[in-house]
Design an enzyme around this catalytic site. Structure first.
Site: not given
Ligand SMILES: NC(=O)c1ccc[n+]([C@@H]2O[C@H](COP(=O)([O-])OP(=O)(O)OC[C@H]3O[C@@H](n4cnc5c(N)ncnc54)[C@H](O)[C@@H]3O)[C@@H](O)[C@H]2O)c1
Length: 702
Positions: A61, A102, A105, A125
């Site tokens: 992020a 992210g 991911e 996270e």
């Protein structure tokens, strides 16, 4: 555009380009989907390679977007990943350097992945009180197996790609490149090899099971629950990974999302995100630009080889910076060196430090009795007795000998740094560096900015703090600086609580239940009750109107200074640190109450915690308003890293914001009506009153 698009022959390359770490901000996300659409529409293109420019595949992020609507704007990361999965042409992730959160991911959404040696991956996270929110908990177990994936998700720690690529049956990496340089060529080769293979492989379609099923998850919950007291996210990681083994993929994804969103608003997650931002903010000084030139610090001198001097010295030795210690007598130097050796040897004994490293560090240490020997040091830190007369002598000597441009620092905890600077003809080079005891262990470093301290001196010591792995917070000059000025009010409240009916044990237990590492009385016994006594004696003269409980003085009059004298607020067995409640102390307090004519009352844990914590908050509001601290979050960093304030509460200011400043002030007004308390102190600081009137929080100041 933060994602570049290029076609090389029959392969399209999408390169994330959002320095410093290719954070997946709105522009980057939009760039990926647009480039992907372009690749799919181009008949020449047979396959796509997705990679990152510069020093990361992607760090996840974009922290610049945290908390802004852009963070969630479409296309959000889930949509980007879905678009990749739906691409009619294979997408190969060429993963190098780091793929975090992210970023990982995103790679897991691709059809194939090639890893570069030396690359690290993580789903961190949990460190922000969250779980991965874009399929990480559903896809990682499918490629790594449940246990390896859960370990990564619960710890949040980065893991080397090479290690994961060796796990039996892993499908995270289809291939490890021979070198970082050959990564793109190998990704291209894989893309061409798979260009015509259909159906395209999707991680979501892989099976996900643990052979022991429920029994394993029960075991995982016990383990994780035991280690994550006060934080909900780690156990939620277990729930989400279990869902990956039990639910259909899309249901699992929806479940993960639901947990993610619920966690986002918990006080613990807010506290952790606050700390993440606070840490970064603390290193910035509003009127000292980041590009301020810095002085070089290649060698350090430390004056005074006592408790603090020794600890301070170790910080620099650990960082590979040579230190010369100066003392008045050889015996003091010998004692100082022996203590440093003992500390290092304990680390070697525990296997925390290798013998050769220990010798290397000791090799960087030298000693002297003469100021002339330290004249070439780039930084000198004074840690002599806390007396202005002694400081004056030392700084006059330093002014005489030190080379021009050397930084002259004092580790004073209470004295006026401006006055210390005035002993020299170069006050611009003088700064306070307030280390905390034990100085080789405690993270906090208060950087005390004198009236005349030069900006490049500040910039230099802030950078130096990072080198020696300290959390530096800038404080203006005032008695006690940020941390100790606040703790004085906290200690005063602790004293009143004893007079009104508490035992030391009751106060400590309430505060420790709130989450502090140690209550005020155990802390006093550890630090030495005589230190507070000396400060109070000074206060009785300086501020005769200030109200204090006399219990702590009575304790000191009995010689009960704490662990070092074998007795303080508690009793101690020889050589042991366990605090044993003391009947003698309880009797002493009761007698004192009788002498004052006070009838004790039962005081709730809630009142204890509120009085102690709000005392910190009200004093902090004065500190903020006076500009001693630049921002509320700096004060939180001081308390989190130097005073054992519970991490999950985010620091006193963040905690007050969570409670609501209106509620905090209401309680203060109630305390002010207690005749045994200090009504004057409980008048809300003007800043606090103003924030309440405007319906604002500390977070909105500055
Ligand atoms: N102890 C703490 O918890 C703590 C925490 C933060 C800051 N400080 C500050 O650090 C400073 C040192 O405290 P400490 O606890 O290490 O004290 P200490 O008594 O353990 O050590 C002081 C050392 O300074 C030496 N010294 C005294 N005068 C000197 C001189 N003129 N030249 C050279 N050496 C001299 C002494 O011989 C002694 O070894 C004080 O200013 C104190 O306020 C202490």
């Amino acid at each position: 555009m933060s994602a570049e698009y290029k076609v090389q022959g029959d392969i399209a390359v999408i390169t994330l380009n959002n320095p410093p770490v290719n954070g997946l901000g709105y522009d980057t996300r939009k760039g990926i989907t647009e480039a992907l659409a372009q690749a799919n529409a181009d008949a020449k293109v047979k396959a796509v390679v997705l990679t990152g420019a510069g020093k990361a595949f992607s760090g996840g992020a974009d922290i610049k977007e945290f908390g802004s609507p852009k963070a969630l704007a479409e296309p959000n990361l889930l949509s980007v990943i879905l678009a990749i999965e739906k691409s009619t042409k294979p997408v190969v992730a060429a993963v190098h350097s780091v793929a975090m959160g992210g970023g990982l991911e995103l790679a897991l959404g691709c059809h194939y992945r090639v890893g570069a040696p030396g690359c690290k991956v993580a789903l961190p996270e949990v460190k922000l009180g969250l779980i991965p929110g874009a399929g990480g908990t559903q896809r990682l177990p499918r490629v790594l197996g449940v246990e390896a994936a859960l370990n990564m998700i619960v710890s949040g720690e980065p893991v080397p790609a090479e290690m994961l690529a060796q796990l039996p049956g892993q499908k995270l990496f289809d291939k490890m490149a021979a070198s970082a340089e050959s990564l793109m060529d190998e990704a291209f080769a894989l893309a061409r090899e798979k260009a015509e293979v259909r159906p395209l492989p999707l991680v979501r379609e892989l099976p996900c099971k643990h052979p022991k099923g429920d029994a394993y998850f029960q075991f995982a919950r016990n383990m994780v629950g035991g280690q994550s007291r006060n934080f909900p996210a780690p156990l939620k990681c277990v729930d989400a990974v279990e869902a990956a083994t039990k639910k259909k993929f899309d249901d699992g994804l929806a479940y993960e999302r639901e947990i993610f969103i619920n966690l986002m608003w918990t006080p613990e997650c807010r506290a952790l995100r606050h700390i993440f931002a606070a840490e970064r903010a603390a290193s910035k000084i509003p009127d000292v630009p980041e590009d301020t030139p810095k002085r070089e610090i290649k060698s350090v001198a430390v004056i005074g080889a006592g408790t603090m001097g020794g600890g301070i010295t170790m910080n620099f030795l650990n960082a590979g910076i040579p230190v010369k210690m100066l003392e008045m007598k050889q015996e003091a130097l010998d004692r100082g060196i022996a203590t440093i050796r003992k500390n290092y040897e304990a680390q070697v004994g525990k296997g925390k430090l290798k013998q050769d490293k220990y010798e290397q560090r000791m090799g960087l240490l030298s000693t002297t009795l003469s100021y002339d020997d330290i004249r070439d040091a780039d930084l000198v830190i004074e840690a002599v007795f806390e007396e202005m007369g002694v400081k004056e002598k030392v700084f006059k000597e330093l002014d005489r000998v030190m080379k021009p441009g050397a930084i002259l620092a004092s580790n004073t905890s209470t004295l006026d740094v401006n006055k210390i600077a005035s002993f020299t003809k170069r006050p611009q080079d003088v700064v306070g560096l307030h280390f905390f005891s034990p100085a080789n262990v405690m993270k906090l470093l208060e950087v005390v900015r004198g009236e005349k301290t030069a900006k490049d001196v500040l910039a230099t010591v802030m950078a130096m703090a990072k080198t020696i792995k300290k959390t530096a917070v800038v404080s203006g000059v005032c008695d006690g600086f940020i941390g100790n000025r606040m703790i004085e009010q906290y200690s005063r409240q602790a004293g009143f609580l004893l007079e009104e009916g508490c035992t030391p044990e009751q106060v400590d237990k309430a505060v420790e239940k709130f989450g502090f590492a140690m209550g005020p009385f155990r802390m006093g016994d550890l630090a030495g009750n005589d230190i507070g006594w000396a400060i109070r004696k000074r206060r009785y003269v300086e501020k005769p109107g200030m109200k204090y409980s006399k219990t702590a003085d009575l304790l000191c009059e009995l010689g009960r200074y704490g662990q070092k004298t074998g007795a303080g607020w508690y009793d101690y067995k020889p050589g042991k640190r366990d605090a044993i409640p003391s009947q003698l102390v309880v009797d002493m307090i009761e007698k004192h109450r009788k002498d004052l004519g006070i009838t004790p009352r039962k005081i709730s844990d809630e009142e204890i915690v509120q009085r102690l914590v709000y005392a910190l908050v009200n004093e902090a509001a004065h500190i903020l308003e006076e500009g001693i601290a630049s921002r509320a979050s700096d004060i939180d960093m001081v308390y989190l890293t130097g005073y054992g304030f519970p991490i999950h509460r985010g620091g006193p200011m963040q905690y007050a914001d969570t409670v609501g400043l209106f509620n905090v002030v209401q309680s203060m007004q109630r305390f002010a009506r207690n005749p045994l308390d200090d009504a004057q102190f409980w008048q809300p600081a003007p800043l606090l009153a103003r924030l309440v009137a405007e319906g604002k929080s500390f977070n909105q100041v500055g």
